[in-house]
Design a protein around this motif. Structure first.
Motif, PDB file in Angstrom:
ATOM      1  N   GLU A   1      51.815  13.353   4.008  1.00  0.00           N
ATOM      2  CA  GLU A   1      52.414  14.221   2.997  1.00  0.00           C
ATOM      3  C   GLU A   1      53.406  13.373   2.196  1.00  0.00           C
ATOM      4  O   GLU A   1      54.563  13.208   2.596  1.00  0.00           O
ATOM      5  CB  GLU A   1      53.116  15.429   3.619  1.00  0.00           C
ATOM      6  CG  GLU A   1      53.669  16.374   2.570  1.00  0.00           C
ATOM      7  CD  GLU A   1      54.360  17.599   3.156  1.00  0.00           C
ATOM      8  OE1 GLU A   1      54.645  18.538   2.392  1.00  0.00           O
ATOM      9  OE2 GLU A   1      54.616  17.617   4.384  1.00  0.00           O
ATOM     10  N   ALA A   2      52.926  12.820   1.105  1.00  0.00           N
ATOM     11  CA  ALA A   2      53.789  12.048   0.210  1.00  0.00           C
ATOM     12  C   ALA A   2      54.388  12.984  -0.828  1.00  0.00           C
ATOM     13  O   ALA A   2      53.779  13.994  -1.195  1.00  0.00           O
ATOM     14  CB  ALA A   2      52.976  10.948  -0.469  1.00  0.00           C
ATOM     15  N   ARG A   3      55.590  12.620  -1.308  1.00  0.00           N
ATOM     16  CA  ARG A   3      56.272  13.528  -2.236  1.00  0.00           C
ATOM     17  C   ARG A   3      56.834  12.820  -3.461  1.00  0.00           C
ATOM     18  O   ARG A   3      57.651  13.389  -4.181  1.00  0.00           O
ATOM     19  CB  ARG A   3      57.371  14.295  -1.477  1.00  0.00           C
ATOM     20  CG  ARG A   3      56.795  15.244  -0.435  1.00  0.00           C
ATOM     21  CD  ARG A   3      57.856  15.984   0.334  1.00  0.00           C
ATOM     22  NE  ARG A   3      58.557  15.105   1.261  1.00  0.00           N
ATOM     23  CZ  ARG A   3      59.617  15.484   1.992  1.00  0.00           C
ATOM     24  NH1 ARG A   3      60.093  16.720   1.873  1.00  0.00           N
ATOM     25  NH2 ARG A   3      60.192  14.635   2.817  1.00  0.00           N
ATOM     26  N   HIS A   4      56.378  11.587  -3.692  1.00  0.00           N
ATOM     27  CA  HIS A   4      56.713  10.888  -4.935  1.00  0.00           C
ATOM     28  C   HIS A   4      55.440  10.786  -5.767  1.00  0.00           C
ATOM     29  O   HIS A   4      54.350  10.507  -5.240  1.00  0.00           O
ATOM     30  CB  HIS A   4      57.267   9.489  -4.651  1.00  0.00           C
ATOM     31  CG  HIS A   4      57.828   8.813  -5.858  1.00  0.00           C
ATOM     32  ND1 HIS A   4      57.028   8.171  -6.782  1.00  0.00           N
ATOM     33  CD2 HIS A   4      59.102   8.703  -6.314  1.00  0.00           C
ATOM     34  CE1 HIS A   4      57.787   7.674  -7.742  1.00  0.00           C
ATOM     35  NE2 HIS A   4      59.049   7.983  -7.488  1.00  0.00           N
ATOM     36  N   PRO A   5      55.521  11.015  -7.089  1.00  0.00           N
ATOM     37  CA  PRO A   5      54.315  11.032  -7.920  1.00  0.00           C
ATOM     38  C   PRO A   5      53.446   9.782  -7.809  1.00  0.00           C
ATOM     39  O   PRO A   5      52.220   9.876  -7.965  1.00  0.00           O
ATOM     40  CB  PRO A   5      54.875  11.190  -9.346  1.00  0.00           C
ATOM     41  CG  PRO A   5      56.188  11.875  -9.168  1.00  0.00           C
ATOM     42  CD  PRO A   5      56.744  11.371  -7.874  1.00  0.00           C
ATOM     43  N   SER A   6      54.044   8.636  -7.520  1.00  0.00           N
ATOM     44  CA  SER A   6      53.271   7.399  -7.453  1.00  0.00           C
ATOM     45  C   SER A   6      52.245   7.412  -6.321  1.00  0.00           C
ATOM     46  O   SER A   6      51.245   6.683  -6.372  1.00  0.00           O
ATOM     47  CB  SER A   6      54.212   6.199  -7.295  1.00  0.00           C
ATOM     48  OG  SER A   6      54.978   6.321  -6.113  1.00  0.00           O
ATOM     49  N   TRP A   7      52.465   8.254  -5.300  1.00  0.00           N
ATOM     50  CA  TRP A   7      51.523   8.329  -4.194  1.00  0.00           C
ATOM     51  C   TRP A   7      50.274   9.149  -4.531  1.00  0.00           C
ATOM     52  O   TRP A   7      49.364   9.279  -3.706  1.00  0.00           O
ATOM     53  CB  TRP A   7      52.208   8.914  -2.957  1.00  0.00           C
ATOM     54  CG  TRP A   7      53.026   7.891  -2.214  1.00  0.00           C
ATOM     55  CD1 TRP A   7      54.319   7.529  -2.477  1.00  0.00           C
ATOM     56  CD2 TRP A   7      52.597   7.098  -1.110  1.00  0.00           C
ATOM     57  NE1 TRP A   7      54.714   6.563  -1.593  1.00  0.00           N
ATOM     58  CE2 TRP A   7      53.686   6.281  -0.742  1.00  0.00           C
ATOM     59  CE3 TRP A   7      51.414   7.007  -0.383  1.00  0.00           C
ATOM     60  CZ2 TRP A   7      53.617   5.378   0.312  1.00  0.00           C
ATOM     61  CZ3 TRP A   7      51.334   6.103   0.676  1.00  0.00           C
ATOM     62  CH2 TRP A   7      52.422   5.313   1.012  1.00  0.00           C
ATOM     63  N   PHE A   8      50.233   9.690  -5.733  1.00  0.00           N
ATOM     64  CA  PHE A   8      49.063  10.460  -6.162  1.00  0.00           C
ATOM     65  C   PHE A   8      48.248   9.708  -7.208  1.00  0.00           C
ATOM     66  O   PHE A   8      47.289  10.249  -7.759  1.00  0.00           O
ATOM     67  CB  PHE A   8      49.508  11.822  -6.689  1.00  0.00           C
ATOM     68  CG  PHE A   8      50.184  12.659  -5.639  1.00  0.00           C
ATOM     69  CD1 PHE A   8      49.440  13.481  -4.804  1.00  0.00           C
ATOM     70  CD2 PHE A   8      51.558  12.598  -5.459  1.00  0.00           C
ATOM     71  CE1 PHE A   8      50.060  14.241  -3.819  1.00  0.00           C
ATOM     72  CE2 PHE A   8      52.190  13.355  -4.477  1.00  0.00           C
ATOM     73  CZ  PHE A   8      51.440  14.169  -3.661  1.00  0.00           C
ATOM     74  N   GLU A   9      48.640   8.474  -7.487  1.00  0.00           N
ATOM     75  CA  GLU A   9      47.910   7.649  -8.436  1.00  0.00           C
ATOM     76  C   GLU A   9      46.717   6.982  -7.751  1.00  0.00           C
ATOM     77  O   GLU A   9      46.563   7.028  -6.525  1.00  0.00           O
ATOM     78  CB  GLU A   9      48.857   6.620  -9.055  1.00  0.00           C
ATOM     79  CG  GLU A   9      49.968   7.272  -9.894  1.00  0.00           C
ATOM     80  CD  GLU A   9      51.016   6.285 -10.387  1.00  0.00           C
ATOM     81  OE1 GLU A   9      50.915   5.084 -10.050  1.00  0.00           O
ATOM     82  OE2 GLU A   9      51.944   6.721 -11.094  1.00  0.00           O
ATOM     83  N   ALA A  10      45.887   6.323  -8.548  1.00  0.00           N
ATOM     84  CA  ALA A  10      44.601   5.820  -8.056  1.00  0.00           C
ATOM     85  C   ALA A  10      44.742   4.823  -6.914  1.00  0.00           C
ATOM     86  O   ALA A  10      43.976   4.862  -5.947  1.00  0.00           O
ATOM     87  CB  ALA A  10      43.825   5.185  -9.216  1.00  0.00           C
ATOM     88  N   GLY A  11      45.726   3.921  -7.007  1.00  0.00           N
ATOM     89  CA  GLY A  11      45.880   2.911  -5.969  1.00  0.00           C
ATOM     90  C   GLY A  11      46.179   3.509  -4.610  1.00  0.00           C
ATOM     91  O   GLY A  11      45.613   3.090  -3.582  1.00  0.00           O
ATOM     92  N   ALA A  12      47.074   4.488  -4.589  1.00  0.00           N
ATOM     93  CA  ALA A  12      47.401   5.150  -3.330  1.00  0.00           C
ATOM     94  C   ALA A  12      46.217   5.953  -2.806  1.00  0.00           C
ATOM     95  O   ALA A  12      45.936   5.956  -1.599  1.00  0.00           O
ATOM     96  CB  ALA A  12      48.611   6.058  -3.528  1.00  0.00           C
TER      97      ALA A  12
END
Length: 239
Positions: free
Chosen positions: A137-148
């Protein structure tokens, strides 16, 4: 149909909900006679001895599953860096439930950005210690980008679908075939009761998920709504 695991964060049984559970046994034993999983959040705050996990596992039926939350010393203090010793200790503790360990849950702080090298090293180390289900459960927007997203897929780590979503900029993008829902309560987080129409729609969705296991954890525990929501959803799934 694959199993649908429905439970709450913790297994406390309030007096208001007591009539839905057997009278005899510990809270966990009574809880596990009715619901089929539980999320252990106390492990986030403090370690538990391996004997404690073994005792909990011995007190529940064979079909019951535990989800155990990774310690905050790893996610929030070390922020995924240089935590091999902490991972080893945690793995040694939580392997005691054996096949009743259904999932290890990683909840990241909202301020933790996705850094590819750090995330790769950490998730690789985590996967080396746990071959079973892992959920993040990530909660920073960067964790929803393609690399993540690609890294989570590569390591077979399930992206948690949270309500309300934190940091997620758009629709939920799954990373495995397994679903893990954490329902924190909306609009008032940890407090709000989920209405009947929401639970009915959720039951229909979970009932249709025949390709893989699904987990649904109610974390709206502050005012006692979680148990009633879990029981309601379970009844709808069983119909």
């Amino acid at each position: 149909m694959h199993p649908v695991y429905i439970g709450t964060a913790g297994w406390s049984i309030s007096s208001a909900a007591a009539s839905h559970f057997p009278l005899d046994g510990s809270h966990l034993q009574r809880y596990a006679q009715v619901l089929n999983c539980v999320e252990i959040n106390s492990s986030f705050y403090r370690p538990h001895q391996s004997a404690t996990y073994a005792r909990w596992a011995a007190s529940v039926p064979d079909h019951f599953r535990f989800s155990v939350k990774l310690p905050r010393s790893i996610t929030h203090e070390r922020r995924l860096r240089d935590c091999a010793a902490e991972l080893d200790r945690f793995a040694g503790e939580v392997m005691q439930p054996g096949n009743k360990l259904g999932c290890v849950l990683v909840q990241l702080p909202p301020s933790l950005r996705f850094e590819a090298d750090v995330a790769f090293d950490f998730l690789t180390a985590l996967r080396q210690r746990f071959d079973g289900m892992l959920a993040c459960e990530a909660r920073h927007p960067s964790w929803f980008e393609a690399g993540a997203t690609e890294l989570l897929k590569m390591q077979r780590i399930t992206r948690v679908r949270a309500d309300p979503p934190a940091g997620q900029p758009g629709p939920h993008v799954p990373t495995t075939s397994v679903a893990y829902l954490r329902l924190h309560g909306s609009p008032r987080i940890y407090y709000s009761d989920y209405p009947a129409d929401y639970l009915a729609a959720l039951a229909a969705e979970l009932h249709a998920s025949v390709q893989a296991d699904s987990w649904c954890i109610f974390d709206n525990t502050a005012a006692g709504a979680a148990l009633f929501n879990a029981l309601d959803l379970q009844a709808r799934i069983s119909d």
